[in-house]
Write a protein that holds these residues in place. Structure first.
Motif, PDB file in Angstrom:
ATOM      1  N   GLU A 137       5.452  18.069 -22.372  1.00  0.00           N
ATOM      2  CA  GLU A 137       6.522  17.877 -22.972  1.00  0.00           C
ATOM      3  C   GLU A 137       6.428  16.870 -24.405  1.00  0.00           C
ATOM      4  N   GLU A 138       7.262  16.865 -25.089  1.00  0.00           N
ATOM      5  CA  GLU A 138       7.119  15.915 -26.275  1.00  0.00           C
ATOM      6  C   GLU A 138       7.065  14.656 -26.026  1.00  0.00           C
ATOM      7  N   LYS A 139       6.567  13.798 -26.824  1.00  0.00           N
ATOM      8  CA  LYS A 139       6.596  12.031 -26.595  1.00  0.00           C
ATOM      9  C   LYS A 139       7.741  11.473 -26.377  1.00  0.00           C
ATOM     10  N   ILE A 140       8.826  11.983 -26.964  1.00  0.00           N
ATOM     11  CA  ILE A 140      10.063  11.146 -26.543  1.00  0.00           C
ATOM     12  C   ILE A 140      10.483  11.363 -25.240  1.00  0.00           C
ATOM     13  N   PHE A 141      10.293  12.458 -24.428  1.00  0.00           N
ATOM     14  CA  PHE A 141      10.765  12.591 -23.144  1.00  0.00           C
ATOM     15  C   PHE A 141       9.842  11.575 -22.331  1.00  0.00           C
ATOM     16  N   LYS A 142       8.694  11.574 -22.877  1.00  0.00           N
ATOM     17  CA  LYS A 142       7.933  10.363 -22.106  1.00  0.00           C
ATOM     18  C   LYS A 142       8.236   9.027 -22.231  1.00  0.00           C
ATOM     19  N   VAL A 143       8.586   8.898 -23.200  1.00  0.00           N
ATOM     20  CA  VAL A 143       9.306   7.518 -23.734  1.00  0.00           C
ATOM     21  C   VAL A 143      10.552   7.211 -22.608  1.00  0.00           C
ATOM     22  N   PHE A 144      11.420   8.056 -22.721  1.00  0.00           N
ATOM     23  CA  PHE A 144      12.457   7.687 -21.869  1.00  0.00           C
ATOM     24  C   PHE A 144      12.305   7.758 -20.277  1.00  0.00           C
ATOM     25  N   ILE A 145      11.272   8.640 -19.862  1.00  0.00           N
ATOM     26  CA  ILE A 145      10.958   8.519 -18.303  1.00  0.00           C
ATOM     27  C   ILE A 145      10.356   7.108 -18.226  1.00  0.00           C
ATOM     28  N   PHE A 146       9.477   6.607 -19.155  1.00  0.00           N
ATOM     29  CA  PHE A 146       9.099   5.347 -19.047  1.00  0.00           C
ATOM     30  C   PHE A 146       9.865   4.389 -18.873  1.00  0.00           C
ATOM     31  N   LEU A 147      10.941   4.389 -19.805  1.00  0.00           N
ATOM     32  CA  LEU A 147      12.013   3.275 -19.934  1.00  0.00           C
ATOM     33  C   LEU A 147      12.692   3.454 -18.759  1.00  0.00           C
ATOM     34  N   SER A 148      13.085   4.528 -18.193  1.00  0.00           N
ATOM     35  CA  SER A 148      14.033   4.606 -16.853  1.00  0.00           C
ATOM     36  C   SER A 148      13.121   3.999 -15.729  1.00  0.00           C
ATOM     37  N   GLY A 149      11.781   4.328 -15.770  1.00  0.00           N
ATOM     38  CA  GLY A 149      11.182   3.749 -14.641  1.00  0.00           C
ATOM     39  C   GLY A 149      10.852   2.163 -14.867  1.00  0.00           C
ATOM     40  N   PHE A 205       4.278  19.112 -11.663  1.00  0.00           N
ATOM     41  CA  PHE A 205       5.416  20.074 -11.222  1.00  0.00           C
ATOM     42  C   PHE A 205       6.725  19.780 -12.162  1.00  0.00           C
ATOM     43  N   MET A 206       7.113  18.677 -12.649  1.00  0.00           N
ATOM     44  CA  MET A 206       8.132  18.589 -13.528  1.00  0.00           C
ATOM     45  C   MET A 206       7.774  18.670 -14.958  1.00  0.00           C
ATOM     46  N   HIS A 207       6.537  19.033 -15.362  1.00  0.00           N
ATOM     47  CA  HIS A 207       5.882  19.480 -16.639  1.00  0.00           C
ATOM     48  C   HIS A 207       6.214  18.490 -17.739  1.00  0.00           C
ATOM     49  N   ILE A 208       6.296  17.264 -17.297  1.00  0.00           N
ATOM     50  CA  ILE A 208       6.788  16.011 -18.383  1.00  0.00           C
ATOM     51  C   ILE A 208       5.157  16.011 -19.021  1.00  0.00           C
ATOM     52  N   ILE A 252       0.824  -1.285   0.077  1.00  0.00           N
ATOM     53  CA  ILE A 252      -0.045  -0.027  -0.190  1.00  0.00           C
ATOM     54  C   ILE A 252       0.824   1.269   0.175  1.00  0.00           C
ATOM     55  N   ALA A 253       1.843   1.311   0.704  1.00  0.00           N
ATOM     56  CA  ALA A 253       2.704   2.624   0.753  1.00  0.00           C
ATOM     57  C   ALA A 253       3.510   2.632  -0.598  1.00  0.00           C
ATOM     58  N   MET A 254       3.796   1.572  -1.200  1.00  0.00           N
ATOM     59  CA  MET A 254       4.597   1.753  -2.472  1.00  0.00           C
ATOM     60  C   MET A 254       3.441   2.345  -3.485  1.00  0.00           C
ATOM     61  N   PHE A 255       2.281   1.760  -3.435  1.00  0.00           N
ATOM     62  CA  PHE A 255       1.316   2.230  -4.437  1.00  0.00           C
ATOM     63  C   PHE A 255       0.847   3.813  -4.116  1.00  0.00           C
ATOM     64  N   ILE A 256       1.042   4.204  -2.891  1.00  0.00           N
ATOM     65  CA  ILE A 256       0.691   5.630  -2.677  1.00  0.00           C
ATOM     66  C   ILE A 256       2.045   6.409  -3.138  1.00  0.00           C
ATOM     67  N   ALA A 257       3.303   5.727  -2.958  1.00  0.00           N
ATOM     68  CA  ALA A 257       4.226   6.536  -3.480  1.00  0.00           C
ATOM     69  C   ALA A 257       4.338   6.564  -4.812  1.00  0.00           C
ATOM     70  N   ALA A 258       3.871   5.703  -5.651  1.00  0.00           N
ATOM     71  CA  ALA A 258       3.698   5.774  -7.141  1.00  0.00           C
ATOM     72  C   ALA A 258       2.814   6.764  -7.520  1.00  0.00           C
ATOM     73  N   ILE A 259       1.655   6.745  -6.833  1.00  0.00           N
ATOM     74  CA  ILE A 259       0.954   7.762  -7.211  1.00  0.00           C
ATOM     75  C   ILE A 259       1.110   9.112  -7.042  1.00  0.00           C
ATOM     76  N   LYS A 260       2.024   9.437  -5.816  1.00  0.00           N
ATOM     77  CA  LYS A 260       2.645  10.780  -5.495  1.00  0.00           C
ATOM     78  C   LYS A 260       3.854  11.184  -6.622  1.00  0.00           C
ATOM     79  N   SER A 261       4.436  10.102  -6.829  1.00  0.00           N
ATOM     80  CA  SER A 261       5.478  10.491  -7.829  1.00  0.00           C
ATOM     81  C   SER A 261       5.035  10.533  -9.366  1.00  0.00           C
ATOM     82  N   ALA A 262       3.888  10.331  -9.803  1.00  0.00           N
ATOM     83  CA  ALA A 262       3.336  10.345 -11.188  1.00  0.00           C
ATOM     84  C   ALA A 262       2.870  11.747 -10.973  1.00  0.00           C
TER      85      ALA A 262
END
Length: 93
Positions: free
Chosen positions: A64-76, A58-61, A42-52
């Motif tokens: 941004e363009e789709k390529i930034f979203k792809v790299f954020i997804f891949l790093s995640g 706040f980070m304006h992702i 539950i704590a990890m699920f809430i942390a995932a919501i907060k990070s999203a």
């Protein structure tokens, strides 16, 4: 390339900040309750919501363009794989 998407106003930032405060309070409350093996889940699920929320607003992702979203997804996904391998090694030793 110019961005045509509208950035959020102060009201959105305040609402997201309040949501982060609420989720933090819930996390602290959950930590004090013995839910067995579900406490961490539950704590990890809430942390995932907060990070999203932080990443998208706040980070304006979100604006941004789709390529930034792809790299954020891949790093995640890379981080998730590392966590899974680490915890499976820890659990099965």
């Amino acid at each position: 390339m110019e961005h045509t998407k509208k950035h959020p106003g102060y009201t959105t930032y305040i609402l997201v900040w309040l949501a982060l405060l609420v989720f933090t309070s819930i996390t602290v409350t959950i930590a004090g309750i013995d839910l067995g093996k579900y406490t961490l889940l539950i704590a990890m699920f809430i942390a995932a919501i907060k990070s999203a929320l932080v990443i998208n607003i706040f980070m304006h992702i979100k604006f941004e363009e789709k390529i930034f979203k792809v790299f954020i997804f891949l790093s995640g996904m890379t981080l998730l794989i590392i966590f899974i391998l680490t915890f499976s090694d820890f659990l099965f030793r």
